[in-house]
Design a protein around this motif. Structure first.
Motif, mmCIF file in Angstrom:
data_model
loop_
_atom_site.group_PDB
_atom_site.id
_atom_site.type_symbol
_atom_site.label_atom_id
_atom_site.label_comp_id
_atom_site.label_asym_id
_atom_site.label_seq_id
_atom_site.Cartn_x
_atom_site.Cartn_y
_atom_site.Cartn_z
ATOM 1 N N GLY A 2 34.583 74.624 43.839
ATOM 2 C CA GLY A 2 35.638 73.635 44.019
ATOM 3 C C GLY A 2 35.498 72.800 45.272
ATOM 4 N N ALA A 3 34.333 72.821 45.888
ATOM 5 C CA ALA A 3 34.081 72.024 47.095
ATOM 6 C C ALA A 3 32.712 71.355 46.959
ATOM 7 N N SER A 4 32.196 70.868 48.045
ATOM 8 C CA SER A 4 30.849 70.310 48.126
ATOM 9 C C SER A 4 30.207 70.797 49.410
ATOM 10 N N ASP A 5 28.910 70.610 49.514
ATOM 11 C CA ASP A 5 28.162 70.916 50.740
ATOM 12 C C ASP A 5 27.548 69.600 51.221
ATOM 13 N N PRO A 6 28.365 68.703 51.794
ATOM 14 C CA PRO A 6 27.902 67.354 52.079
ATOM 15 C C PRO A 6 26.987 67.242 53.301
ATOM 16 N N PHE A 7 26.095 66.254 53.206
ATOM 17 C CA PHE A 7 25.306 65.803 54.341
ATOM 18 C C PHE A 7 25.154 64.297 54.208
ATOM 19 N N VAL A 8 24.783 63.645 55.302
ATOM 20 C CA VAL A 8 24.639 62.189 55.339
ATOM 21 C C VAL A 8 23.179 61.833 55.563
ATOM 22 N N ARG A 9 22.704 60.848 54.828
ATOM 23 C CA ARG A 9 21.361 60.303 55.011
ATOM 24 C C ARG A 9 21.529 58.864 55.493
ATOM 25 N N LEU A 10 20.935 58.553 56.657
ATOM 26 C CA LEU A 10 21.017 57.216 57.241
ATOM 27 C C LEU A 10 19.647 56.560 57.187
ATOM 28 N N ARG A 11 19.617 55.290 56.783
ATOM 29 C CA ARG A 11 18.360 54.541 56.720
ATOM 30 C C ARG A 11 18.516 53.201 57.426
ATOM 31 N N TYR A 12 17.516 52.906 58.248
ATOM 32 C CA TYR A 12 17.499 51.609 58.928
ATOM 33 C C TYR A 12 16.069 51.286 59.328
ATOM 34 N N ASN A 13 15.649 50.098 59.018
ATOM 35 C CA ASN A 13 14.356 49.566 59.471
ATOM 36 C C ASN A 13 13.189 50.508 59.110
ATOM 37 N N GLY A 14 13.216 51.067 57.892
ATOM 38 C CA GLY A 14 12.130 51.922 57.423
ATOM 39 C C GLY A 14 12.179 53.358 57.911
ATOM 40 N N LYS A 15 13.183 53.712 58.692
ATOM 41 C CA LYS A 15 13.331 55.073 59.218
ATOM 42 C C LYS A 15 14.525 55.748 58.553
ATOM 43 N N THR A 16 14.410 57.053 58.305
ATOM 44 C CA THR A 16 15.483 57.831 57.685
ATOM 45 C C THR A 16 15.804 59.050 58.551
ATOM 46 N N GLN A 17 17.087 59.325 58.704
ATOM 47 C CA GLN A 17 17.543 60.520 59.422
ATOM 48 C C GLN A 17 18.640 61.173 58.591
ATOM 49 N N PHE A 41 18.495 54.676 66.287
ATOM 50 C CA PHE A 41 17.484 53.877 65.610
ATOM 51 C C PHE A 41 17.065 52.748 66.539
ATOM 52 N N GLU A 42 15.812 52.378 66.483
ATOM 53 C CA GLU A 42 15.332 51.233 67.242
ATOM 54 C C GLU A 42 15.764 49.974 66.505
ATOM 55 N N LEU A 43 16.449 49.085 67.216
ATOM 56 C CA LEU A 43 16.938 47.860 66.602
ATOM 57 C C LEU A 43 15.825 46.827 66.503
#
Length: 73
Positions: free
Chosen positions: A10-25, A44-46
């Motif tokens: 009845g829940a989730s195990d959430p995580f976040v994936r961030l993407r910018y300028n070809g890099k993912t964290q 992230f490097e701008l």
């Protein structure tokens, strides 16, 4: 907040994936929560000029099978 309940418990195990300028964290997984708080910092490097937008996706982590997509902005 108020994430979809994707697991049998009845829940989730959430995580976040961030993407910018070809890099993912990725954030850590918050177990058994539909109201997660990460309190994490990502860097992230701008690019100049900023041609790409930051993509933030939320996923439900699964031990067996594929992770479930919950949303993005």
């Amino acid at each position: 907040r108020d994430l979809a309940r994707k697991d049998r418990n009845g829940a989730s195990d959430p995580f976040v994936r961030l993407r910018y300028n070809g890099k993912t964290q990725e954030s850590t997984v918050v177990k058994k929560s539909c109201y997660p708080r990460w309190n994490e910092t990502f860097e992230f490097e701008l690019a100049e000029p900023a041609g790409e937008k930051l993509c933030v996706e939320v996923w439900d982590w699964d031990l067996v099978g594929k992770n479930d997509f919950l949303g993005k902005v």
